[in-house]
Design a protein around this motif. Structure first.
Motif, short mmCIF file in Angstrom:
data_model
loop_
_atom_site.label_atom_id
_atom_site.label_comp_id
_atom_site.label_asym_id
_atom_site.label_seq_id
_atom_site.Cartn_x
_atom_site.Cartn_y
_atom_site.Cartn_z
N ARG A 12 -15.60 -7.57 5.83
CA ARG A 12 -14.98 -8.88 5.59
C ARG A 12 -14.14 -8.92 4.32
N ASP A 13 -14.36 -8.01 3.42
CA ASP A 13 -13.73 -8.15 2.12
C ASP A 13 -12.97 -6.90 1.75
N TYR A 14 -11.72 -6.83 2.20
CA TYR A 14 -10.85 -5.70 1.92
C TYR A 14 -10.67 -5.52 0.42
N GLY A 15 -10.45 -6.63 -0.27
CA GLY A 15 -10.18 -6.57 -1.69
C GLY A 15 -11.33 -6.00 -2.50
N CYS A 44 1.55 -5.44 -0.10
CA CYS A 44 0.70 -5.38 -1.31
C CYS A 44 -0.78 -5.57 -1.03
N GLY A 45 -1.15 -6.11 0.15
CA GLY A 45 -2.56 -6.39 0.40
C GLY A 45 -3.09 -7.38 -0.61
N THR A 46 -4.22 -7.05 -1.20
CA THR A 46 -4.81 -7.93 -2.21
C THR A 46 -4.40 -7.55 -3.64
N GLY A 47 -3.47 -6.58 -3.75
CA GLY A 47 -2.90 -6.29 -5.06
C GLY A 47 -3.46 -5.08 -5.77
N GLN A 48 -3.91 -4.07 -5.02
CA GLN A 48 -4.51 -2.89 -5.66
C GLN A 48 -3.54 -2.18 -6.61
N LEU A 49 -2.26 -2.13 -6.25
CA LEU A 49 -1.26 -1.56 -7.15
C LEU A 49 -0.52 -2.65 -7.91
N THR A 50 -0.32 -3.79 -7.30
CA THR A 50 0.49 -4.87 -7.89
C THR A 50 0.01 -5.24 -9.28
N ARG A 51 -1.30 -5.35 -9.44
CA ARG A 51 -1.85 -5.77 -10.74
C ARG A 51 -1.51 -4.76 -11.84
N HIS A 52 -1.51 -3.48 -11.52
CA HIS A 52 -1.16 -2.47 -12.52
C HIS A 52 0.31 -2.56 -12.90
N PRO A 65 2.61 -9.52 4.87
CA PRO A 65 2.72 -10.43 6.02
C PRO A 65 1.43 -11.16 6.35
N SER A 66 0.33 -10.82 5.67
CA SER A 66 -0.98 -11.39 6.01
C SER A 66 -1.37 -12.48 5.03
N ASP A 67 -1.52 -13.69 5.54
CA ASP A 67 -2.02 -14.79 4.70
C ASP A 67 -3.42 -14.48 4.17
N ASP A 68 -4.24 -13.84 5.00
CA ASP A 68 -5.62 -13.55 4.60
C ASP A 68 -5.64 -12.60 3.40
N GLN A 69 -4.78 -11.58 3.42
CA GLN A 69 -4.72 -10.66 2.29
C GLN A 69 -4.28 -11.40 1.03
N LEU A 70 -3.26 -12.21 1.14
CA LEU A 70 -2.72 -12.90 -0.03
C LEU A 70 -3.70 -13.92 -0.59
N ARG A 71 -4.51 -14.51 0.26
CA ARG A 71 -5.51 -15.46 -0.24
C ARG A 71 -6.53 -14.79 -1.14
N ASN A 72 -6.74 -13.48 -0.93
CA ASN A 72 -7.71 -12.74 -1.74
C ASN A 72 -7.07 -12.05 -2.94
N ALA A 73 -5.77 -12.26 -3.15
CA ALA A 73 -5.08 -11.69 -4.30
C ALA A 73 -5.29 -12.62 -5.50
N ARG A 83 4.46 -14.36 1.26
CA ARG A 83 4.26 -13.87 2.62
C ARG A 83 5.60 -13.39 3.17
N ALA A 84 5.71 -12.10 3.38
CA ALA A 84 6.94 -11.51 3.91
C ALA A 84 6.65 -10.11 4.40
N GLY A 85 7.40 -9.68 5.40
CA GLY A 85 7.25 -8.33 5.92
C GLY A 85 8.22 -7.36 5.27
N ALA A 86 8.00 -6.09 5.48
CA ALA A 86 8.83 -5.05 4.88
C ALA A 86 10.25 -5.08 5.42
N GLU A 87 10.43 -5.58 6.63
CA GLU A 87 11.73 -5.55 7.28
C GLU A 87 12.56 -6.80 6.99
N ASP A 88 11.99 -7.76 6.32
CA ASP A 88 12.71 -8.99 5.96
C ASP A 88 12.07 -9.53 4.68
N MET A 89 12.39 -8.91 3.56
CA MET A 89 11.67 -9.18 2.31
C MET A 89 12.12 -10.46 1.61
#
Length: 248
Positions: A12-15, A44-52, A65-73, A83-89
């Motif tokens: 349940r908790d990717y982050g 970015c998911g939940t920000g494993q690299l973004t925070r660094h 593209p996932s609201d669920d991932q961003l909610r856990n960031a 919220r955006a995909g790689a093909e339309d940033m």
């Protein structure tokens, strides 16, 4: 340990269970970039690299593209989550000094993504496609049982894109002038529940569950628990980091 459903609670908790990248990675990417005004982390998911990256750039944009991932960031004063995909940033032309994709590029429509990268990149910008390979456990018996699960039990349930990760992105289409990548790895001291929680985030494990193969998961968890001993005893785990770096 009987009766514990690791693959229900952990999934349940990717982050919580995906490993962060070494701090040296973001520092190296900042050194490669011509400027450190804006970094964009795609998928970015939940920000494993973004925070660094936020330690080295004035502004960071995390796209997923996932609201669920961003909610856990986690909120950060230098990071904007979108919220955006790689093909339309949705980025401004020439606005990004660094564009990264960590453990995500193998899912992208690469020609469409690269078109977005070229449009959004500032002069001298760097693109970095980062991945980490198969987890290695310091204990030989634990590692052997883990590899049997990875290769033979979960193996048939991996999507074909996983081969690109196992290959360190060496076979990925990458039409940029390449920059040598540093030799890095992720190292952690994890308890049993952390290792199994991480495994529970895999797409192959989700497919195993959907296929009704709970006995495979239960057998792996039981074997690992028996080999581990005290489940609260930390053991060393590591992932080799691979990347393709290019300059635009």
């Amino acid at each position: 340990m009987a009766g514990v459903n690791w693959f229900d609670t952990g999934g349940r908790d990717y982050g919580a269970f995906r490993p962060d990248y070494p701090s040296e990675l973001a520092a190296h990417l900042a050194d490669c970039a011509a400027r450190t005004g804006c970094a964009v982390d795609v998928g970015c998911g939940t920000g494993q690299l973004t925070r660094h990256l936020a330690r080295h750039f004035d502004r960071v944009i995390g796209l997923d593209p996932s609201d669920d991932q961003l909610r856990n960031a986690l909120p950060h004063p230098r990071i904007t989550w979108r919220r955006a995909g790689a093909e339309d940033m949705g980025l401004d032309d020439g606005s990004a000094d660094l564009i990264t994709a960590a453990q995500a590029a193998h899912w992208f429509d690469l020609p469409a993504f690269y078109a977005q990268v070229r449009r959004a990149a500032a002069p001298g910008a760097v693109i970095a496609l980062v991945s980490y390979g198969v987890m290695e456990l310091d204990d030989a018996a634990l590692d052997a049982r883990f590899r049997r699960f990875y290769d033979h039990e979960a193996g048939p349930f991996w999507p074909p894109e996983r081969r690109l990760v196992d290959d360190g992105y060496a076979g990925l289409y990458f039409p940029f002038a390449e920059i040598p990548a540093p030799d890095l790895s992720i190292r952690r001291d994890w308890r049993l529940d952390e290792v199994l929680g991480y495994v529970a985030t895999w797409s192959s494990v989700r497919r195993l569950r959907e296929a009704g193969r709970q006995e495979v998961l239960a057998g792996f968890a039981a074997d690992l628990a028996a080999l581990w001993g005290d489940p609260d005893r930390p053991r060393g785990v590591a992932w080799p980091v691979a990347m393709r770096l290019g300059r635009l």
